[in-house]
Design a protein around this motif. Structure first.
Motif, PDB file in Angstrom:
ATOM      1  N   TYR A 121       1.471  -1.117  -0.460  1.00 29.58           N
ATOM      2  CA  TYR A 121      -0.211  -0.101  -0.194  1.00 29.58           C
ATOM      3  C   TYR A 121       0.851   1.348  -0.010  1.00 29.58           C
ATOM      4  O   TYR A 121       1.883   1.436   0.786  1.00 29.58           O
ATOM      5  CB  TYR A 121      -0.962   0.061   1.813  1.00 29.58           C
ATOM      6  N   TYR A 123       0.381   4.653   1.124  1.00 30.43           N
ATOM      7  CA  TYR A 123       0.127   5.978   1.798  1.00 30.43           C
ATOM      8  C   TYR A 123       0.384   7.732   1.263  1.00 30.43           C
ATOM      9  O   TYR A 123       1.237   7.739   1.918  1.00 30.43           O
ATOM     10  CB  TYR A 123      -0.277   5.482   3.450  1.00 30.43           C
ATOM     11  N   ARG A 125      -0.273  11.494   1.273  1.00 31.08           N
ATOM     12  CA  ARG A 125      -1.388  12.389   1.514  1.00 31.08           C
ATOM     13  C   ARG A 125      -2.172  13.436   1.164  1.00 31.08           C
ATOM     14  O   ARG A 125      -2.196  13.369  -0.507  1.00 31.08           O
ATOM     15  CB  ARG A 125      -0.516  13.322   2.570  1.00 31.08           C
ATOM     16  N   MET A 163      -3.075   1.828  -4.176  1.00 30.34           N
ATOM     17  CA  MET A 163      -2.725   3.833  -3.174  1.00 30.34           C
ATOM     18  C   MET A 163      -4.360   3.963  -1.935  1.00 30.34           C
ATOM     19  O   MET A 163      -5.096   3.517  -2.780  1.00 30.34           O
ATOM     20  CB  MET A 163      -3.514   4.897  -4.493  1.00 30.34           C
ATOM     21  N   HIS A 164      -4.040   4.552  -1.326  1.00 30.10           N
ATOM     22  CA  HIS A 164      -4.656   4.460  -0.042  1.00 30.10           C
ATOM     23  C   HIS A 164      -4.577   6.512  -0.081  1.00 30.10           C
ATOM     24  O   HIS A 164      -3.087   7.041   0.212  1.00 30.10           O
ATOM     25  CB  HIS A 164      -4.192   3.954   1.491  1.00 30.10           C
ATOM     26  N   VAL A 165      -5.680   6.984   0.932  1.00 31.02           N
ATOM     27  CA  VAL A 165      -5.073   9.030  -0.065  1.00 31.02           C
ATOM     28  C   VAL A 165      -5.650   9.023   1.546  1.00 31.02           C
ATOM     29  O   VAL A 165      -7.094   8.466   1.953  1.00 31.02           O
ATOM     30  CB  VAL A 165      -6.109   9.193  -0.659  1.00 31.02           C
ATOM     31  N   GLY A 166      -4.505   9.373   2.007  1.00 32.06           N
ATOM     32  CA  GLY A 166      -4.902  10.487   3.360  1.00 32.06           C
ATOM     33  C   GLY A 166      -5.652  10.960   3.707  1.00 32.06           C
ATOM     34  O   GLY A 166      -6.592  12.021   2.375  1.00 32.06           O
TER      35      GLY A 166
ATOM     36  N   TYR B  20      -8.634  -4.873   0.608  1.00 36.93           N
ATOM     37  CA  TYR B  20      -8.260  -4.295   1.679  1.00 36.93           C
ATOM     38  C   TYR B  20      -8.551  -5.988   3.113  1.00 36.93           C
ATOM     39  O   TYR B  20      -9.638  -6.640   1.816  1.00 36.93           O
ATOM     40  CB  TYR B  20      -8.423  -3.465   2.286  1.00 36.93           C
ATOM     41  N   LEU B  28     -11.821   5.618   5.280  1.00 29.48           N
ATOM     42  CA  LEU B  28     -11.651   7.029   4.124  1.00 29.48           C
ATOM     43  C   LEU B  28     -11.065   7.191   2.868  1.00 29.48           C
ATOM     44  O   LEU B  28     -11.883   8.320   2.568  1.00 29.48           O
ATOM     45  CB  LEU B  28      -9.326   7.539   5.017  1.00 29.48           C
ATOM     46  N   HIS B  32     -13.318  10.069   0.729  1.00 31.17           N
ATOM     47  CA  HIS B  32     -13.247  10.907  -0.073  1.00 31.17           C
ATOM     48  C   HIS B  32     -14.018  10.357  -1.540  1.00 31.17           C
ATOM     49  O   HIS B  32     -14.574  12.014  -1.676  1.00 31.17           O
ATOM     50  CB  HIS B  32     -12.048  10.829  -0.695  1.00 31.17           C
TER      51      HIS B  32
END
Ligand SMILES: Cc1cc2nc3c(=O)[nH]c(=O)nc-3n(C[C@H](O)[C@H](O)[C@H](O)COP(=O)(O)O)c2cc1C
Ligand code: SF4
Ligand code: FES
Lengths: 449, 163
Positions: A121, A123, A125, A163-166, B20, B28, B32
């Motif tokens: 992943y 992470y 911002r 991708m994991h967006v904060g 996941y 999250l 979004h």
């Protein structure tokens, strides 16, 4: 002599983002070498030999961290890439993602191969909308061409990258806050041990590395750990990216060997002070680092030398301040940031950061009680080493250094409620010229023409 | 106002759920998606997400309010975030901050009366200090910004959607 650049050579060249360009210039050859010619353990050994340090801030040796991951738990192992880049004064990871995304992906493949990882992943911002888009495109390209997925580069090895967006929280850059956030929770850091290498994402062993740390891996695999180690200084392998900003003529990202004197970065790369002013102070490693005075800039920029003079290299975010910067107000800006970003779990951090911010405010406006500077020193001592994560120390360290090194300015403010410096608004000479087509990013080291 | 994901976004969320090992990890990204569709995250949006992910609404709310990029009420058509962290402060963000207040006739955190702009002074460094002082308008970074740059950026393209 032309400076050696390993990962910044293509910054500013938008063609280099594309897979065909990257491959035409030797891209993914190191990943192939790691897959075909090296046993996983040998990769880790080379990385240990390279003295590559974690470039997210803590400087922990990368290869050693990998070696802590247990391989016999029966659980999957995850790679989590820290692309949260939140340390004030730091912007290097953004350049990597914007200009050289495939080198990061190649580094991830190498790490995955070394540790036995099949899911990663990234992470990133939430503010980094454009870097995110570029990185996503690179990932799609890599999947399309069989570089990622069930058969990485056609070999019997799989790697999926997500991708994991904060969503805007400095504390999510801290590795365990980040893991909580990845799992869909508030970014509250976890007590360690257990360390993420053993219990990380989703209860499984996890490698967390910074974007830049991973991006150096292809060079290390291609040329050997010893070669990389020899490029740097003792125990600090290779080169790294420095984010240079503040009152210098040419702010930007510069890639230099570990151990390069700070003076060279400011006056050589940065072109010296902006607006014809004198240097007063430098923050050498993001705002959590102790500030340096103008006569400390001959320090070699590596983790150990900065630690020796009571500061830290951290994320190598270097903020240069000219003679007319009010250090009391600078401390206000910094202390309010930490008060705002403390996650509130630990009392010394939650109360301490708020108290510091209010006291610095009071000193600034001349409303503080007479012994306030001593009070602040004491609060700083009580904040150090007493909390779950390093944010609290990161707030105390600059505070102590500002108070000790610029005591006179604090005393003056305390008495008069103002300083005897007059700072005119700095000239914004080249307004707008930094704007890249993506709406972000100047060209580093290229004079920003 | 009730809320439901558009079909396209619902599909995107479904494919996210596959990446996941837990449903909760998609929280999250799901928030979004709500914000992308609505411009902010409404209570109905929270409930919708809670239902899909099988979470108590209070858990969703706790996460929503922890993070600063989620907006819980409608904003201007274009949202401006002015960085006031250390490098931008060194390079003069205060003057730009005063100018935004003057020009938009509303304090940080507010929206102009015509609903065109909302803006905020942000304490977190936005990771673009070489552009200092800088600001983000919609998705785009701009810098160094002076008063005239602010005029150019805000007046030049008033009809453009945040995108
Ligand atoms: C408050 C705080 C914020 C941090 N922010 C970041 C960050 O934005 N990016 C990053 O890579 N590391 C950050 N770190 C460091 C990480 O905790 C961790 O050390 C790093 O991701 C490990 O990767 P590395 O060994 O490759 O540097 C932060 C640490 C703390 C205490
Ligand atoms: S030290 Fe501060 S930021 Fe870190 S966990 Fe404790 S309260 Fe949160
Ligand atoms: S301080 Fe403003 S972008 Fe870093």
């Amino acid at each position: 002599m032309e400076r050696l650049r390993l990962i910044s050579r293509d910054f500013g060249n938008s063609r280099a983002r594309k897979l065909d360009y990257y491959r035409a210039h030797g891209g993914y050859q190191a990943a192939l070498k790691a897959l075909d010619e090296m046993a996983p353990r040998r990769i880790t050994e080379e990385v240990i030999k390279s003295n590559l340090r974690g470039l997210g801030g803590a400087g922990f040796p990368v290869g050693r961290k990998w070696s802590f991951v247990p391989s016999n738990t029966g659980k999957p192992i995850y790679l989590v890439v820290n692309a949260d880049e939140g340390e004030p004064g730091t912007f290097k990871d953004r350049y990597i993602m914007e200009w050289d995304p495939h080198r990061l992906l190649e580094g991830m493949i190498i790490c995955a191969r070394a540790v036995g990882i099949h899911t990663a992943y990234i992470y990133i911002r939430g503010e980094y909308v454009h870097p995110e888009r570029i990185l996503r495109e690179a990932i799609e390209e890599a999947y399309r061409e069989g570089i990622l997925g069930s058969r990485v580069l056609g070999r019997d090895f799989s790697l999926d990258v997500h991708m994991h967006v904060g969503a805007g929280a400095y504390i999510c850059g801290e590795e365990t806050g980040l893991l909580e956030s990845l799992e869909g929770k508030k970014g509250w850091p976890r007590l360690k041990p257990p360390f993420p290498a053993v219990v990380g994402a989703f209860g499984c062993p996890t490698v967390i590395n910074n974007v830049e740390s991973l991006t150096y891996l292809p060079h290390i695999v291609a040329n050997g750990g010893e070669w990389f180690a020899n490029l740097g200084s003792e125990r600090n392998g290779g080169l790294r990216l420095f984010s240079l900003s503040g009152d210098v003529k040419r702010p930007g990202v510069y890639e230099l060997p570990m151990g390069t004197p700070l003076r060279e970065l400011i006056y050589g790369c940065g072109g010296g002070m902006a607006d014809g002013k004198q240097l007063k102070a430098v923050i050498p490693g993001g705002s959590s680092a102790a500030v340096l005075t103008a006569d400390e800039i001959d320090v070699p920029l590596d983790f150990d030398h900065l630690a020796r003079i009571g500061s830290m290299l951290g994320s190598a975010g270097i903020v240069v301040m000219a003679e007319d910067v009010c250090m009391v107000e600078a401390m206000r800006v910094i202390s309010h940031f930490y008060a705002h970003e403390s996650c509130g779990q630990c009392t010394p951090c939650r109360e301490g950061t708020g108290w510091v911010a209010r006291t610095v405010d009071a000193i600034h406006s001349g409303r503080a009680r007479r012994r306030s500077v001593e009070d602040l020193m004491q609060i700083a001592d009580n904040m150090s080493g007493t909390s779950i994560c390093a944010l609290c120390d990161g707030a105390a360290m600059p505070l102590r250094s500002f108070l000790v090194k610029f005591r006179g300015e604090f005393d003056y403010h305390l008495k008069h409620g103002r300083c005897d410096l007059k700072r005119p608004v700095p000239a914004v000479a080249r307004s707008g010229v930094f704007q890249a087509p993506t709406g972000s990013g100047g060209i580093p080291g290229a004079g920003q023409e | 106002m009730s809320f439901e994901f558009s079909r396209e976004r619902r599909e995107r969320l479904e494919s996210l759920l596959k990446v996941y090992p837990t449903r909760r990890a998609a929280l999250l990204p799901a928030l979004h998606l709500v914000q992308e569709q609505l411009g902010h995250v409404s209570p109905e949006g929270e409930e919708h997400v809670a239902r899909i992910l099988g979470l108590p609404v209070i858990d969703v709310h706790e996460v929503l309010t922890f993070y600063t990029l989620y907006r819980t009420r409608p904003m201007g058509r274009r949202h401006i975030r002015l960085c006031t962290s250390i490098s931008c402060w060194v390079r003069g963000c205060r003057s730009v901050q005063r100018y935004l207040e003057e020009k938009l006739e509303v304090a940080s955190g507010g929206t102009t009366t015509d609903g065109e702009f909302s803006w905020e002074a942000v304490q977190q460094c936005m990771g673009a200090c070489e552009l200092a002082p800088m600001m983000q308008v919609g998705n785009d970074y701009h810098g160094p910004v002076s008063r005239s740059e602010v005029d150019r950026i805000l007046d030049g393209e008033t009809s453009r959607e945040e995108g």
